[in-house]
Design a protein around this motif. Structure first.
Motif, mmCIF file in Angstrom:
data_model
loop_
_atom_site.group_PDB
_atom_site.id
_atom_site.type_symbol
_atom_site.label_atom_id
_atom_site.label_comp_id
_atom_site.label_asym_id
_atom_site.label_seq_id
_atom_site.Cartn_x
_atom_site.Cartn_y
_atom_site.Cartn_z
ATOM 1 N N GLU B 106 0.959 -1.144 0.147
ATOM 2 C CA GLU B 106 0.070 -0.071 -0.139
ATOM 3 C C GLU B 106 0.827 1.312 0.076
ATOM 4 O OE1 GLU B 106 -3.949 -1.792 2.513
ATOM 5 O OE2 GLU B 106 -2.468 -0.400 3.544
ATOM 6 N N SER B 108 0.934 5.221 -0.109
ATOM 7 C CA SER B 108 -0.096 6.507 0.254
ATOM 8 C C SER B 108 0.696 7.862 -0.142
ATOM 9 C CB SER B 108 -0.883 6.390 1.543
ATOM 10 O OG SER B 108 0.059 6.603 2.520
ATOM 11 N N ARG B 149 -7.084 1.640 -6.100
ATOM 12 C CA ARG B 149 -6.984 3.040 -5.551
ATOM 13 C C ARG B 149 -8.259 3.300 -4.729
ATOM 14 N NH1 ARG B 149 -7.555 7.705 -4.823
ATOM 15 N NH2 ARG B 149 -9.728 7.527 -5.697
ATOM 16 N N GLU B 152 -8.476 7.326 1.837
ATOM 17 C CA GLU B 152 -8.396 6.816 3.323
ATOM 18 C C GLU B 152 -9.666 7.418 3.912
ATOM 19 O OE1 GLU B 152 -4.059 5.383 4.749
ATOM 20 O OE2 GLU B 152 -4.735 7.416 5.348
ATOM 21 N N VAL B 160 -4.494 6.473 -1.583
ATOM 22 C CA VAL B 160 -3.703 4.981 -1.221
ATOM 23 C C VAL B 160 -3.894 4.076 -2.842
ATOM 24 C CG1 VAL B 160 -3.643 2.998 -0.106
ATOM 25 C CG2 VAL B 160 -4.226 4.925 0.952
ATOM 26 N N ARG B 162 -3.028 0.258 -3.888
ATOM 27 C CA ARG B 162 -2.772 -1.088 -3.113
ATOM 28 C C ARG B 162 -2.542 -2.143 -4.173
ATOM 29 N NH1 ARG B 162 -7.593 -3.067 -0.068
ATOM 30 N NH2 ARG B 162 -6.792 -2.078 1.680
#
Lengths: 110, 174
Positions: B106, B108, B149, B152, B160, B162
């Motif tokens: 992940e 970010s 994507r 958060e 983020v 992933r």
């Protein structure tokens, strides 16, 4: 990570030691462009000691190929390992570049 | 060189999935968290650090030498140059989760995010193959099993990306 340049008769050979990625691509680009500016026209990039290449590194190779061709020169590649071959095949850049299995064959191809 | 701050390892919440019975890695999980300033010169070191950890956990050789390094390098590059607009005051966080079923990365940043599908181009078309850019997201999606994507929902609402890659069953697995 480093780029070593050596002259083999009429061909400038660039050894890429380590990775060719966003953090060092400009260094390679500038070194090759400096040689182009000095009048060199034949370039062979040897990836025998290269780990991986990211999209920025691939982009620099495309950019250099164009600039060298504009000056009547040629950029060729050599010694892609299996990972790098996969990368070039995925992006179809294997259709854009002349790629030799070895440094010697790359030099002979000019 | 700007420092990379790392925290590891501890048992994470887990990615789920049963460990391979009889494997030397049965039950082994890894969590690694890094927080780095925006500086593309750090990407090589970060990728090296993560790839080394993944290699020790018996992922296939090409995953360690191609898939993970290239996909992670692309995600970090996007986070730093696009998400954080190359601003050294902004941070990128990297979270690595490994368990017997696979690997999750992940990454970010402090940017506003992007639409994964809209931004992914096909660099293999005749019109695009000679372009200097536009291969990053394509490579991530080709080299990993899943790319997502999201924003958060807590804290600063960081953007983020992933990346997930499964692995073949470990030696000794049923």
């Amino acid at each position: 990570m480093s780029f070593t340049m050596t002259k083999h008769v009429t061909v400038v050979v660039v050894d890429v030691d380590g990775q060719l990625i966003v953090g060092n691509r400009q260094e390679l680009k500038q070194k090759v462009l400096d040689e182009l500016e000095k009048g060199e026209r034949k370039f062979l990039i040897d990836f025998a000691r290269t780990g991986y290449i990211d999209s920025s590194g691939l982009g620099v190779l495309v950019s250099l190929s164009k600039k060298i061709r504009e000056q009547g020169g040629e950029l060729r590649l050599a010694n892609l390992n299996d990972d790098l071959k996969t990368l070039f095949e995925l992006t179809k850049l294997d259709t854009l570049f002349q790629i030799a299995d070895s440094r010697e064959r790359g030099l002979e191809s000019f | 060189m700007t420092p990379v701050r790392a925290r590891m390892p501890h048992a994470p919440g887990g990615m789920g999935g049963p460990p391979g019975e009889g494997s030397a890695l049965e039950g082994v999980r890894l969590a690694l968290e890094l927080e780095v300033p925006t500086d593309v010169r750090l990407i090589g070191r970060i990728v090296q650090l993560v790839s080394r950890q993944v290699r020790e956990l018996e992922f296939p050789a090409n995953v360690c030498s191609l898939n993970v390094p290239v996909a992670l390098s692309e995600a970090l590059s996007n986070a730093m140059l696009r998400g954080n607009e190359d601003d050294p005051a902004k941070l990128v966080r990297i979270r690595v989760l490994v368990d017997p079923t696979g690997l999750v990365l992940e990454i970010s940043d402090e940017g506003g995010g992007f639409d994964l599908d809209e931004c992914t181009q096909d660099p293999t078309t005749p019109a695009n193959v000679t372009r200097e850019d536009g291969r990053g997201l394509f490579l991530m999606r080709r080299l990993m099993d899943r790319v997502e994507r999201y924003t958060e929902s807590h804290g600063l609402g960081r953007n983020v990306v992933r990346l997930t890659i499964k692995r073949p069953p470990l030696a000794g697995s049923p």
